[in-house]
Enzyme design. Structure first.
Site, PDB file in Angstrom:
ATOM      1  N   HIS A 133      -3.076   6.109   4.388  1.00 58.06           N
ATOM      2  CA  HIS A 133      -1.668   6.309   4.736  1.00 58.06           C
ATOM      3  C   HIS A 133      -1.241   7.689   4.246  1.00 58.06           C
ATOM      4  CE1 HIS A 133      -1.590   2.198   5.807  1.00 58.06           C
ATOM      5  NE2 HIS A 133      -0.863   1.685   4.844  1.00 58.06           N
ATOM      6  N   CYS A 142       0.802  -1.242   0.000  1.00 58.30           N
ATOM      7  CA  CYS A 142       0.000   0.000   0.000  1.00 58.30           C
ATOM      8  C   CYS A 142       0.828   1.281   0.000  1.00 58.30           C
ATOM      9  CB  CYS A 142      -0.961  -0.003   1.188  1.00 58.30           C
ATOM     10  SG  CYS A 142      -0.300  -0.783   2.673  1.00 58.30           S
TER      11      CYS A 142
HETATM   12  O1  L14 Z   1       2.834  -5.800   2.467  1.00 57.96           O
HETATM   13  O2  L14 Z   1      -0.133  -1.206   7.212  1.00 57.96           O
HETATM   14  O3  L14 Z   1       0.813  -5.662   1.791  1.00 57.96           O
HETATM   15  O4  L14 Z   1       0.297  -3.082   8.213  1.00 57.96           O
HETATM   16  C1  L14 Z   1      -0.048  -4.350   3.958  1.00 57.96           C
HETATM   17  C2  L14 Z   1      -0.454  -3.730   5.277  1.00 57.96           C
HETATM   18  C3  L14 Z   1       2.280  -4.539   4.797  1.00 57.96           C
HETATM   19  C4  L14 Z   1       1.841  -3.909   6.109  1.00 57.96           C
HETATM   20  C5  L14 Z   1       1.640  -5.571   2.692  1.00 57.96           C
HETATM   21  C6  L14 Z   1       0.254  -2.378   7.205  1.00 57.96           C
HETATM   22  C7  L14 Z   1       1.175  -5.220   4.079  1.00 57.96           C
HETATM   23  C8  L14 Z   1       0.680  -2.980   5.893  1.00 57.96           C
END
Ligand code: L14
Length: 345
Positions: free
Chosen positions: A250, A136
Site C-alpha cells: 500500500h 494494514c
Molecule cells: O481491516 O485492502 O484488515 O482490502 C484488510 C484488507 C481492510 C481492507 C482490514 C483491503 C482489511 C483491506
C-alpha cells in the site's frame, strides 16, 4: 531456548501463507505448528521449514479443551476473516491461548489491545488474551507518524491511500492478473467478482462498505485505530481509501498538521532513527519509495517529505509498505515475539 506451540487459523489464505513465512524467516521459536482453515482448503499440505503439515478443518473440532490439553498451544495467529474470528478466537482464549487476530472484529473493543510493536507494545498484558492486529493502512501510517507525534504533536491528518489488490485476498489477485492477461490478448475483460469494478487499468475509490457519513468503513478504521494505537483521541484523521492495480504494498499520501513546527529536514533526521522505518528521500536522484521495491520487505518506507506551502505547521510525505507483511503477517508475528519476550507465555 524455550519453544512454543503455535496455531495459524486461516493458514491457506494470502495472509496465512505470509504468517508461515514470517515464522520461518524470523526464526520464531516454534515447537509444534498447527494449521487450520475451513473445509474448503483443509487437507492441503503446507511446508514449514523441513516439515510438511496438513491443514486441519477447524469446524471438525468440537472439544475446545484440546487446545490446552492435546495441542498445548501458546499462541494462535488468526487471519480467516471477521466471522471466523468472532466465533473461534474466544474458544482459544478461554483455554489460555493468546490470540493475535488480524480481522477487524475486536479492534475497537475496550479490553482488546490494538498493537503496533514500534508504537504501543505497553498495551499488551498477561491477562488480555485476545490482541487485535490493526488495519494494514493504519499500521504503516502510525509507524512513521508516532515519532513525529511524540516530538511536535499531530493535530490533524489528511491521507489518501493507494491500496494493493492483495489486501482483498488471493482471489482478487487472480482477478487483476486475469483481467490484465485478457486485455493483453485483446480479449473481452470478464466481469469483476471480488472487487466492485474492473481493477486492471483503473482505480476504485471504495474499500469496504459505505457508512452513513459517506466515508467508507476502511476510512473510518484509519481514524478510530490511529487514535487508539497512538493513545490520543484528539488526533483528527480524514482518509480517502483507493484501490489501485498494484499486486503488493500500500502507498499513502499523508498530510499532517502539527502543534509545533517541524522542518522537513528535522523530520527526515528523526525518521532515520525510527524503528522499522527507512527514509528514501532524494528527489534529485529520483529516489522515493515505490510499492514494487517495498514488496517482500519487512520495513516501512517514507519519502517525498516536504513542508506544506498552505499552512505554517504542515508536513507532507509518501509512505509505502508491504500490506501483507508489516500490514498483516509481520505485525502479528512481532506481537507474538513481544508476548514471549515479556514472559507472558
Ligand atoms: O481491516 O485492502 O484488515 O482490502 C484488510 C484488507 C481492510 C481492507 C482490514 C483491503 C482489511 C483491506
Amino acid at each position: 531456548m524455550k519453544k512454543y506451540n503455535i496455531a495459524v487459523v486461516g493458514a491457506t489464505g494470502a495472509v496465512g501463507i505470509e504468517m508461515l513465512k514470517m515464522l520461518e524467516t524470523r526464526d520464531f521459536p516454534v515447537d509444534h505448528l498447527y494449521l487450520f482453515a475451513s473445509s474448503r482448503t483443509a487437507g492441503q499440505k503446507m511446508k514449514f521449514k523441513n516439515r510438511e503439515i496438513t491443514v486441519e478443518d477447524i469446524n471438525k473440532i468440537n472439544d475446545y479443551s484440546i487446545f490446552k490439553t492435546k495441542y498445548q498451544l501458546n499462541i494462535a495467529l488468526f487471519s480467516a476473516g471477521a466471522s471466523v474470528s468472532k466465533e473461534w478466537a474466544p474458544r482459544f482464549a478461554e483455554q489460555g491461548v493468546f490470540v493475535v487476530d488480524n480481522s477487524s472484529c475486536f479492534r475497537m473493543e475496550k479490553d482488546v489491545p490494538l498493537v503496533v510493536p514500534e508504537v504501543n507494545p505497553h498495551d499488551l498484558s498477561k491477562d488480555k488474551k485476545i490482541i487485535a492486529n490493526p488495519n494494514c493502512s493504519t499500521i504503516q501510517m502510525v509507524v512513521v507518524l508516532k515519532p513525529i507525534h511524540d516530538a511536535v504533536k499531530i493535530k490533524r491528518i489528511i491521507v489518501s491511500t493507494y491500496q494493493a489488490v492483495s489486501g482483498a485476498g488471493g482471489k482478487a489477485l487472480e482477478e487483476l492478473k486475469n483481467q490484465t492477461l485478457c486485455w493483453a490478448k485483446g480479449e473481452k475483460i470478464p466481469q469483476a467478482v471480488k472487487l466492485p469494478y474492473q481493477i486492471a487499468f483503473n482505480v476504485i475509490p471504495q474499500i469496504d462498505i459505505f457508512l452513513d457519513n459517506a466515508y467508507t468503513k476502511e476510512e473510518i478504521k484509519m481514524l478510530d485505530e490511529t487514535q487508539k494505537i497512538m493513545g490520543d483521541s484528539s488526533i483528527k484523521v480524514s482518509a480517502t481509501c483507493v484501490r489501485v492495480p498494484v499486486f503488493l504494498s500500500h502507498s499513502e499520501s499523508v498530510w499532517i498538521e502539527t502543534e509545533q513546527k517541524m522542518t522537513a529536514s528535522e523530520a527526515r533526521d528523526l525518521l532515520k532513527n525510527a524503528e522499522g522505518v527507512i527514509v528514501v528521500d532524494e528527489p534529485s536522484q529520483k529516489k522515493y519509495p515505490l510499492p514494487i521495491d517495498a514488496a517482500g520487505q519487512q520495513v516501512t518506507y517514507v519519502g517525498r517529505i516536504r513542508e506544506d506551502i498552505t499552512t505554517e505547521n504542515g508536513l507532507v510525505m509518501w509512505i509505502v509498505s508491504d500490506n501483507l507483511l508489516k500490514g498483516a503477517a509481520l505485525n502479528a508475528v512481532q506481537i507474538a515475539e513481544i508476548l514471549i519476550a515479556k514472559g507472558f507465555c
